[in-house]
Enzyme design. Structure first.
Site, short mmCIF file in Angstrom:
data_model
loop_
_atom_site.label_atom_id
_atom_site.label_comp_id
_atom_site.label_asym_id
_atom_site.label_seq_id
_atom_site.Cartn_x
_atom_site.Cartn_y
_atom_site.Cartn_z
CG ASN A 206 -63.54 -106.44 -79.08
OD1 ASN A 206 -63.57 -105.64 -78.17
ND2 ASN A 206 -62.50 -106.52 -79.91
CG ASP A 275 -58.14 -112.89 -81.97
OD1 ASP A 275 -57.13 -112.22 -81.65
OD2 ASP A 275 -58.83 -113.52 -81.14
CE LYS A 285 -76.44 -101.37 -96.78
NZ LYS A 285 -77.78 -100.81 -96.67
N PRO A 301 -52.28 -109.24 -87.14
CG PRO A 301 -51.29 -107.14 -87.31
CD PRO A 301 -52.45 -107.95 -87.82
CG ASP A 302 -50.51 -111.74 -80.77
OD1 ASP A 302 -50.18 -110.78 -80.04
OD2 ASP A 302 -51.11 -112.74 -80.34
CB ILE A 303 -49.96 -105.66 -81.42
CG1 ILE A 303 -50.84 -105.41 -82.64
CG2 ILE A 303 -49.08 -104.46 -81.09
CD1 ILE A 303 -51.94 -104.38 -82.42
CE LYS A 333 -54.37 -116.63 -74.67
NZ LYS A 333 -55.68 -115.97 -74.80
CE LYS A 337 -51.38 -113.54 -76.88
NZ LYS A 337 -52.01 -112.72 -77.91
O1 C5P Z 1 -54.49 -114.16 -77.77
P1 C5P Z 1 -55.34 -113.22 -76.97
O2 C5P Z 1 -56.26 -112.39 -77.82
O3 C5P Z 1 -56.04 -113.87 -75.82
O4 C5P Z 1 -54.28 -112.24 -76.29
C1 C5P Z 1 -54.64 -111.13 -75.58
C2 C5P Z 1 -53.45 -110.21 -75.42
O5 C5P Z 1 -52.77 -110.06 -76.67
C3 C5P Z 1 -53.88 -108.81 -75.04
O6 C5P Z 1 -52.84 -108.22 -74.29
C4 C5P Z 1 -54.04 -108.11 -76.39
O7 C5P Z 1 -53.88 -106.72 -76.26
C5 C5P Z 1 -52.94 -108.75 -77.20
N1 C5P Z 1 -53.26 -108.94 -78.63
C6 C5P Z 1 -52.55 -108.25 -79.57
N2 C5P Z 1 -52.80 -108.44 -80.90
C7 C5P Z 1 -53.76 -109.29 -81.31
C8 C5P Z 1 -54.51 -110.02 -80.35
C9 C5P Z 1 -54.24 -109.80 -79.02
O8 C5P Z 1 -51.67 -107.46 -79.20
N3 C5P Z 1 -53.99 -109.47 -82.60
#
Ligand code: C5P
Length: 399
Positions: A206, A275, A285, A301-303, A333, A337
């Site tokens: 990105n 994401d 390739k 994974p959403d860290i 959100k 989170k």
């Molecule tokens: O859900 P979104 O991408 O809008 O969330 C953004 C926040 O979540 C940021 O702080 C980003 O660093 C964190 N994040 C994460 N892991 C992901 C996606 C977002 O830690 N897979």
């Protein structure tokens, strides 16, 4: 013991406010010695400054009598802080180029003391790319800026360029002299984009440049914190004196954060984590075909969410880069989170956010919504870390 502050005054109409600044600094236990640039005395008289500071006023670099008593080197050594207020566009340009053609610029080169600048100039002069370039150069050297602020100017125009008020200048200067704001804090910051491989030569990523996260790391270090910076690929150099962990993918970022998190008191998640990722990237390739290419991506994974749902956990700050949102969306959100602060970045604007030098943020804390106006990412980082430190303090008082 009084704090030795060397106050440089340069040629700007805002110099008329400096006698008041001297009074405030002396009230706050500073000993003030004033150095005037060549044009400054057109705006404020040496006699007024001498009377209020209770010290001689210095003007000339090659003044035989002054050289006997206090040379530019001795003045540079004497100062514990050097404050230039007002700092004109000309002075800022000279400092950024290292020009030393009068007493003030020479001692700024000679000093080891931290430098603070309170710029004051017409809004177009502040916005001029040359001034902005000089401002960023000085910021990157660790010089701290107090203001400028927005408002009606002496020339009748409206905009960013007014000198901060004397009270604000005195407070910010002394704030830095007192115990560093983040002393004792161990701050873990993720920054930059992630790269998710599709095959050996292609990846998903990105537009994140990492500038916001790196500005936070640099500023947190300057405010006395220990900093660990975990970063996806960027073009930036990590600040010296931080623990730096470079990596590429969201999964690598998760495992680095998991290894580090328990050693930290604050987690700031600025990384733009992909994401989605491709669980089994092609080993060779991917060949170009005439048919549609379908990739089956899995959610990463959403860290932030994983860390913020742990107990015990550090104070957690998340960033949300949004192109379209309502207050209800971002509040939801934040709850999802489970972070303590959610910082919202409007990335639909052309002038701020991804890849840009400036930012403007909406900060959702437990009980407030704070808007931080557009300014450099370093200035925004200072304001945000100040909010974080206040909130941590409030929290520890409640516990
Ligand atoms: O859900 P979104 O991408 O809008 O969330 C953004 C926040 O979540 C940021 O702080 C980003 O660093 C964190 N994040 C994460 N892991 C992901 C996606 C977002 O830690 N897979």
């Amino acid at each position: 013991m009084a704090i030795p502050v060397l106050l440089g005054i340069t040629a700007s109409i805002a110099a008329y406010k400096i006698p008041e600044l001297i009074r405030l600094l002396r009230e706050k236990n500073c000993e003030v010695k004033v150095v005037l640039s060549f044009g400054a005395k057109e705006f404020v008289t040496p006699l007024t400054l001498q009377t209020l500071s209770n010290n001689p006023v210095y003007e000339a670099l090659l003044d035989a009598s002054a050289e006997n008593t206090m040379s530019h080197i001795a003045l540079a050594r004497w100062a514990q802080r050097i404050l230039i207020a007002p700092a004109s566009a000309n002075f800022i340009a000279k400092l950024s180029c290292g020009i030393a053609d009068d007493l003030l610029t020479t001692l700024c080169l000679a000093t080891q003391a931290p430098l603070f600048l309170a710029p004051a100039m017409n809004q177009a002069m502040w916005a001029n790319p040359a001034t902005q370039h000089n401002f960023k150069t000085l910021l990157s050297r660790g010089i701290q800026f107090i203001g400028p602020t927005e408002g009606v100017q002496a020339c009748g125009e409206f905009g960013l360029g007014r000198m901060a008020e004397p009270e604000e200048i005195a407070n910010q200067l002394l704030f830095s002299i007192e115990k560093p704001l983040l002393a004792g804090q161990k701050i873990l910051i993720t920054a930059g984009p992630t790269q998710e491989a599709l095959d050996p030569i292609r990846f998903l990523t990105n537009r994140s440049s990492g500038k916001m996260g790196y500005a936070l790391a640099k500023t947190a270090l300057a405010l006395g914190a220990d900093v660990t910076l975990i970063s996806g690929p960027t073009a930036l150099s990590p600040p010296p004196h931080c623990k730096f962990i470079p990596l590429k993918t969201a999964k690598e970022m998760l495992s680095a954060v998991e290894n580090e998190i328990e050693h930290h008191t604050v987690f700031i998640s600025t990384a733009a984590v992909s994401d989605y990722y491709l669980p089994s990237p092609a080993l060779q390739k991917i060949k170009k075909e005439k048919t549609t290419l379908t990739l089956s991506l899995e959610p990463s994974p959403d860290i932030l969410s994983l860390m913020a749902h742990r107990m015990p956990r550090p104070y957690c700050v998340g960033f949300a880069a949004e192109t379209q949102y309502s207050l209800a969306d971002i509040q939801e959100k934040k709850i999802k989170k489970a972070c303590d602060i959610l910082v919202v970045n409007d990335v639909s604007r052309e002038d701020i956010g991804f890849e840009k030098e400036d930012n403007a943020l909406t900060v959702l804390t437990e009980n407030e919504i704070i808007h931080l106006e557009k300014t450099s990412k370093m200035n925004i980082a200072q304001q945000l870390l100040k909010i974080i430190s206040e909130k941590i303090k409030e929290k520890s008082n409640v516990l």
